[in-house]
Design a protein around this motif. Structure first.
Motif, PDB file in Angstrom:
ATOM      1  N   ASP A  28       0.825  -1.199   0.000  1.00  0.00           N
ATOM      2  CA  ASP A  28       0.000   0.000   0.000  1.00  0.00           C
ATOM      3  C   ASP A  28       0.862   1.253   0.000  1.00  0.00           C
ATOM      4  N   TRP A  29       2.054   1.137   0.529  1.00  0.00           N
ATOM      5  CA  TRP A  29       2.979   2.257   0.664  1.00  0.00           C
ATOM      6  C   TRP A  29       4.282   1.904  -0.037  1.00  0.00           C
ATOM      7  N   ASN A  30       4.705   2.738  -0.954  1.00  0.00           N
ATOM      8  CA  ASN A  30       5.993   2.604  -1.629  1.00  0.00           C
ATOM      9  C   ASN A  30       6.645   3.984  -1.622  1.00  0.00           C
ATOM     10  N   GLU A  31       7.478   4.227  -0.658  1.00  0.00           N
ATOM     11  CA  GLU A  31       8.117   5.533  -0.511  1.00  0.00           C
ATOM     12  C   GLU A  31       9.615   5.365  -0.315  1.00  0.00           C
ATOM     13  N   ASP A  32      10.378   5.939  -1.209  1.00  0.00           N
ATOM     14  CA  ASP A  32      11.840   5.948  -1.076  1.00  0.00           C
ATOM     15  C   ASP A  32      12.413   4.555  -0.802  1.00  0.00           C
ATOM     16  N   GLY A  33      11.897   3.551  -1.506  1.00  0.00           N
ATOM     17  CA  GLY A  33      12.390   2.190  -1.354  1.00  0.00           C
ATOM     18  C   GLY A  33      11.826   1.436  -0.162  1.00  0.00           C
ATOM     19  N   ILE A  34      10.974   2.079   0.605  1.00  0.00           N
ATOM     20  CA  ILE A  34      10.345   1.432   1.761  1.00  0.00           C
ATOM     21  C   ILE A  34       8.954   0.993   1.346  1.00  0.00           C
ATOM     22  N   GLN A  35       8.688  -0.305   1.507  1.00  0.00           N
ATOM     23  CA  GLN A  35       7.394  -0.859   1.123  1.00  0.00           C
ATOM     24  C   GLN A  35       6.682  -1.391   2.363  1.00  0.00           C
ATOM     25  N   LYS A  36       5.463  -0.937   2.560  1.00  0.00           N
ATOM     26  CA  LYS A  36       4.659  -1.344   3.717  1.00  0.00           C
ATOM     27  C   LYS A  36       3.228  -1.601   3.275  1.00  0.00           C
ATOM     28  N   ARG A  37       2.537  -2.380   4.098  1.00  0.00           N
ATOM     29  CA  ARG A  37       1.111  -2.625   3.894  1.00  0.00           C
ATOM     30  C   ARG A  37       0.346  -2.020   5.059  1.00  0.00           C
ATOM     31  N   TRP A  38      -0.930  -1.723   4.791  1.00  0.00           N
ATOM     32  CA  TRP A  38      -1.808  -1.321   5.875  1.00  0.00           C
ATOM     33  C   TRP A  38      -1.936  -2.480   6.865  1.00  0.00           C
ATOM     34  N   ASN A  39      -2.460  -2.191   8.033  1.00  0.00           N
ATOM     35  CA  ASN A  39      -2.674  -3.203   9.059  1.00  0.00           C
ATOM     36  C   ASN A  39      -3.459  -4.391   8.499  1.00  0.00           C
ATOM     37  N   SER A  40      -2.993  -5.582   8.824  1.00  0.00           N
ATOM     38  CA  SER A  40      -3.608  -6.800   8.294  1.00  0.00           C
ATOM     39  C   SER A  40      -4.853  -7.215   9.071  1.00  0.00           C
ATOM     40  N   THR A  41      -5.090  -6.574  10.199  1.00  0.00           N
ATOM     41  CA  THR A  41      -6.267  -6.861  11.006  1.00  0.00           C
ATOM     42  C   THR A  41      -6.635  -5.609  11.795  1.00  0.00           C
ATOM     43  N   TYR A  42      -7.882  -5.535  12.219  1.00  0.00           N
ATOM     44  CA  TYR A  42      -8.305  -4.427  13.078  1.00  0.00           C
ATOM     45  C   TYR A  42      -8.255  -4.821  14.546  1.00  0.00           C
ATOM     46  N   GLU A  43      -8.572  -6.065  14.827  1.00  0.00           N
ATOM     47  CA  GLU A  43      -8.677  -6.512  16.216  1.00  0.00           C
ATOM     48  C   GLU A  43      -7.305  -6.813  16.790  1.00  0.00           C
ATOM     49  N   ASP A  44      -6.980  -6.116  17.878  1.00  0.00           N
ATOM     50  CA  ASP A  44      -5.711  -6.291  18.586  1.00  0.00           C
ATOM     51  C   ASP A  44      -4.497  -6.196  17.666  1.00  0.00           C
ATOM     52  N   TRP A  45      -4.572  -5.325  16.676  1.00  0.00           N
ATOM     53  CA  TRP A  45      -3.487  -5.184  15.702  1.00  0.00           C
ATOM     54  C   TRP A  45      -2.143  -4.920  16.374  1.00  0.00           C
ATOM     55  N   VAL A  46      -2.113  -4.034  17.379  1.00  0.00           N
ATOM     56  CA  VAL A  46      -0.839  -3.676  18.002  1.00  0.00           C
ATOM     57  C   VAL A  46      -0.200  -4.851  18.741  1.00  0.00           C
ATOM     58  N   LYS A  47      -0.976  -5.860  19.043  1.00  0.00           N
ATOM     59  CA  LYS A  47      -0.449  -7.044  19.743  1.00  0.00           C
ATOM     60  C   LYS A  47       0.047  -8.118  18.784  1.00  0.00           C
ATOM     61  N   LYS A  48      -0.193  -7.951  17.506  1.00  0.00           N
ATOM     62  CA  LYS A  48       0.208  -8.957  16.508  1.00  0.00           C
ATOM     63  C   LYS A  48       1.696  -8.828  16.207  1.00  0.00           C
ATOM     64  N   PRO A  49       2.380  -9.952  16.006  1.00  0.00           N
ATOM     65  CA  PRO A  49       3.830  -9.914  15.751  1.00  0.00           C
ATOM     66  C   PRO A  49       4.228  -9.091  14.526  1.00  0.00           C
ATOM     67  N   ASN A  50       3.395  -9.066  13.508  1.00  0.00           N
ATOM     68  CA  ASN A  50       3.773  -8.354  12.287  1.00  0.00           C
ATOM     69  C   ASN A  50       3.333  -6.889  12.283  1.00  0.00           C
ATOM     70  N   SER A  51       2.773  -6.393  13.385  1.00  0.00           N
ATOM     71  CA  SER A  51       2.283  -5.010  13.403  1.00  0.00           C
ATOM     72  C   SER A  51       3.405  -3.995  13.200  1.00  0.00           C
ATOM     73  N   GLU A  52       4.614  -4.324  13.616  1.00  0.00           N
ATOM     74  CA  GLU A  52       5.734  -3.393  13.448  1.00  0.00           C
ATOM     75  C   GLU A  52       6.194  -3.294  11.998  1.00  0.00           C
ATOM     76  N   LYS A  53       5.735  -4.214  11.167  1.00  0.00           N
ATOM     77  CA  LYS A  53       6.075  -4.190   9.748  1.00  0.00           C
ATOM     78  C   LYS A  53       4.974  -3.560   8.906  1.00  0.00           C
ATOM     79  N   GLU A  54       3.905  -3.133   9.572  1.00  0.00           N
ATOM     80  CA  GLU A  54       2.740  -2.586   8.882  1.00  0.00           C
ATOM     81  C   GLU A  54       2.476  -1.156   9.344  1.00  0.00           C
ATOM     82  N   ILE A  55       1.614  -0.480   8.609  1.00  0.00           N
ATOM     83  CA  ILE A  55       1.183   0.865   8.974  1.00  0.00           C
ATOM     84  C   ILE A  55      -0.256   0.767   9.463  1.00  0.00           C
ATOM     85  N   GLY A  56      -0.465   1.166  10.692  1.00  0.00           N
ATOM     86  CA  GLY A  56      -1.788   1.063  11.292  1.00  0.00           C
ATOM     87  C   GLY A  56      -2.675   2.237  10.929  1.00  0.00           C
ATOM     88  N   SER A  57      -3.925   1.946  10.691  1.00  0.00           N
ATOM     89  CA  SER A  57      -4.913   2.985  10.397  1.00  0.00           C
ATOM     90  C   SER A  57      -5.622   3.397  11.688  1.00  0.00           C
TER      91      SER A  57
END
Length: 146
Positions: A28-57
Motif C-alpha cells: 500500500d505504501w511505496n516511498e523511497d524504497g520502503i514498502q509497507k502494507r496497511w494493518n492486516s487486522t483491526y482486532e488487537d493489531w498492536v499485539k500482533k507480531p507483524n504489526s511493526e512491519k505494517e502501517i496502522g490505520s
C-alpha cells in the motif's frame, strides 16, 4: 500509523487478492524504497507480531495507548492561505462514517484533523512524526514553536 491517505491495495477482501498469502499481497505504501502494507487486522493489531512491519490505520489503533508511536501525516491535508485544509481526492477511507461525499470541505478537514489528533495522542512517552506535505510540517512547527 497514518491517516487514510493511501488506497488499501492489500485488502484481502478484494477479488484480485483472494487466496493470496500475506507476503504475496501488493504494498500500500511505496516511498523511497520502503514498502509497507496497511494493518492486516483491526482486532488487537498492536499485539500482533507483524504489526511493526505494517502501517496502522485509525481503525486499528482506536482505544490503544502506546509507550511510543510514529505517525505519518499524509497528503490528505495541505496548507492554503495559512490554514490546513483537506485534499479530498487524497482521502482514501471508503469505510469512514460518514463518507467523504457527504462532507463539505470544512467538515472533511475537521474530520481528517480529528483522525490525526487520535493518532498523535496514542504515544504516552513520545511520538515521531513524518510529514508528506512540507508546508504542513512548516505550519505545524510554527504553531508548536519548533
Amino acid at each position: 500509523m497514518a491517516g487514510y491517505c493511501r488506497e488499501w491495495a492489500s485488502n484481502t477482501g478484494k477479488k484480485e487478492n483472494k487466496g493470496k498469502k500475506a507476503e504475496e499481497l501488493p504494498y500500500d505504501w511505496n516511498e523511497d524504497g520502503i514498502q509497507k502494507r496497511w494493518n492486516s487486522t483491526y482486532e488487537d493489531w498492536v499485539k500482533k507480531p507483524n504489526s511493526e512491519k505494517e502501517i496502522g490505520s485509525i481503525h486499528a489503533i482506536q482505544g490503544y495507548d502506546l509507550n511510543y508511536s510514529g505517525v505519518i501525516i499524509g497528503n490528505d491535508i495541505t496548507v492554503e492561505n495559512g490554514q490546513i485544509v483537506a485534499v479530498s481526492e487524497n482521502y482514501k477511507d471508503i469505510g469512514g462514517t460518514p463518507l467523504k461525499e457527504e462532507f463539505s470541505l470544512s467538515e472533511l478537514t475537521e474530520y481528517i484533523l480529528n483522525i490525526y489528533y487520535v493518532l498523535l495522542s496514542r504515544g504516552i512517552d513520545g511520538c515521531a512524526v513524518y510529514f508528506e506535505d512540507k508546508n504542513v510540517e512548516k505550519l505545524f512547527k510554527e504553531r508548536v514553536g519548533l
